[in-house]
Design a protein around this motif. Structure first.
Motif, short mmCIF file in Angstrom:
data_model
loop_
_atom_site.label_atom_id
_atom_site.label_comp_id
_atom_site.label_asym_id
_atom_site.label_seq_id
_atom_site.Cartn_x
_atom_site.Cartn_y
_atom_site.Cartn_z
N HIS A 1 -82.09 -72.40 27.04
CA HIS A 1 -82.53 -71.01 27.16
C HIS A 1 -83.96 -70.91 27.70
N HIS A 2 -84.90 -71.63 27.08
CA HIS A 2 -86.31 -71.45 27.45
C HIS A 2 -86.68 -72.18 28.74
N ASN A 3 -86.27 -73.42 28.85
CA ASN A 3 -86.79 -74.25 29.94
C ASN A 3 -85.95 -74.17 31.21
N LEU A 4 -84.77 -73.61 31.12
CA LEU A 4 -83.92 -73.51 32.31
C LEU A 4 -83.69 -72.04 32.66
N ILE A 5 -83.09 -71.29 31.73
CA ILE A 5 -82.64 -69.93 32.06
C ILE A 5 -83.82 -68.96 32.17
N LEU A 6 -84.70 -68.94 31.16
CA LEU A 6 -85.83 -68.00 31.24
C LEU A 6 -86.80 -68.40 32.36
N LYS A 7 -87.08 -69.70 32.49
CA LYS A 7 -87.94 -70.17 33.60
C LYS A 7 -87.33 -69.83 34.95
N ASP B 1 -74.36 -71.34 38.68
CA ASP B 1 -74.41 -71.95 40.01
C ASP B 1 -75.86 -72.19 40.43
N ASP B 2 -76.68 -71.16 40.22
CA ASP B 2 -78.05 -71.16 40.70
C ASP B 2 -78.88 -72.25 40.04
N LEU B 3 -78.74 -72.40 38.72
CA LEU B 3 -79.58 -73.34 37.96
C LEU B 3 -78.89 -74.69 37.79
N ARG B 4 -77.73 -74.84 38.39
CA ARG B 4 -77.01 -76.13 38.33
C ARG B 4 -76.71 -76.53 36.88
N ILE B 5 -76.19 -75.57 36.12
CA ILE B 5 -75.78 -75.86 34.74
C ILE B 5 -74.68 -76.92 34.73
N TYR B 6 -73.93 -77.00 35.82
CA TYR B 6 -72.86 -78.01 35.91
C TYR B 6 -72.93 -78.62 37.31
N ASN B 7 -72.21 -79.72 37.47
CA ASN B 7 -72.13 -80.42 38.76
C ASN B 7 -70.81 -80.07 39.43
N PRO B 8 -70.83 -79.26 40.49
CA PRO B 8 -69.57 -78.80 41.09
C PRO B 8 -68.71 -79.94 41.62
N ALA B 9 -69.30 -81.10 41.87
CA ALA B 9 -68.50 -82.23 42.35
C ALA B 9 -67.66 -82.84 41.23
N ALA B 10 -68.12 -82.70 40.00
CA ALA B 10 -67.46 -83.40 38.89
C ALA B 10 -66.85 -82.46 37.84
N HIS B 11 -67.40 -81.26 37.72
CA HIS B 11 -67.01 -80.39 36.61
C HIS B 11 -66.37 -79.09 37.08
N GLU C 1 -69.94 -76.06 16.38
CA GLU C 1 -71.30 -75.55 16.63
C GLU C 1 -72.16 -75.80 15.42
N ASN C 2 -73.47 -75.82 15.63
CA ASN C 2 -74.37 -75.77 14.49
C ASN C 2 -74.16 -74.45 13.76
N LYS C 3 -74.33 -74.48 12.44
CA LYS C 3 -74.19 -73.24 11.68
C LYS C 3 -75.14 -72.17 12.21
N ALA C 4 -74.74 -70.92 12.06
CA ALA C 4 -75.50 -69.81 12.65
C ALA C 4 -76.96 -69.80 12.20
N LEU C 5 -77.24 -70.18 10.96
CA LEU C 5 -78.61 -70.12 10.48
C LEU C 5 -79.40 -71.39 10.79
N ALA C 6 -78.72 -72.43 11.26
CA ALA C 6 -79.42 -73.67 11.61
C ALA C 6 -80.00 -73.56 13.02
N ARG C 7 -81.06 -74.28 13.28
CA ARG C 7 -81.61 -74.30 14.63
C ARG C 7 -80.68 -75.08 15.55
N ASP C 8 -80.83 -74.79 16.84
CA ASP C 8 -79.98 -75.42 17.85
C ASP C 8 -80.89 -75.85 19.01
N PRO C 9 -81.51 -77.02 18.90
CA PRO C 9 -82.51 -77.44 19.90
C PRO C 9 -81.93 -77.51 21.31
N GLU C 10 -80.67 -77.87 21.43
CA GLU C 10 -80.08 -77.98 22.76
C GLU C 10 -79.98 -76.59 23.42
#
Lengths: 87, 87
Positions: free
Chosen positions: B27-33, A69-79, B13-22
């Motif tokens: 993780h880094h630019n939204l959740i950790l920030k 909710d906090d980081l707007r991972i989804y759009n509550p209006a659409a998802h 999903e991407n295989k466990a050993l493959a990178r997953d840029p998305e």
């Protein structure tokens, strides 16, 4: 005591009453054309599998609900956003 | 007797050993920030929720497994595909 590590799944989908062009395309142009007429509907969504440090599975799930909710991972209006702890 | 209707989830999903840029970006630019450092990993994937007519839940799951391989819903060199019947 150090917290435990839990796996939490987040599923983001178009709301049930909204159209889902991606699911419709997969259903009509791939699955039905391929002859699998037993499949009567397809909905497409996004899955995020997070590893979370928390004291309990419920705390892990609540933290992920809050950040979605906090980081707007989804759009509550659409998802819709479904959060569940795994295992 | 008419067949029953089952909900089958497909997760690609991407295989466990493959990178997953998305997942890494989320993780880094939204959740950790955003300050949620309890989240130690994120993997992104695709969910397809199919409604299938079949005699049993196992038959529904087996049909969907077959069509995923047959129609190349995923790329076996790069992805894992998990199929499970719900409810």
């Amino acid at each position: 005591m150090p917290p435990h590590s839990y796996t939490v799944e987040v599923i983001v989908e178009n709301k049930a009453l909204a159209r889902d062009p991606e699911g419709e395309t997969i259903h009509h142009n791939l699955i039905l054309k391929g002859g699998y007429t037993q499949v009567t509907n397809v909905r497409a969504g996004k899955l995020l599998r997070m590893t979370v440090n928390a004291d309990t599975p419920d705390n892990a799930r609540d933290l992920v609900k809050k950040l979605c909710d906090d980081l707007r991972i989804y759009n509550p209006a659409a998802h819709t956003c479904t959060v569940r702890t795994v295992g």
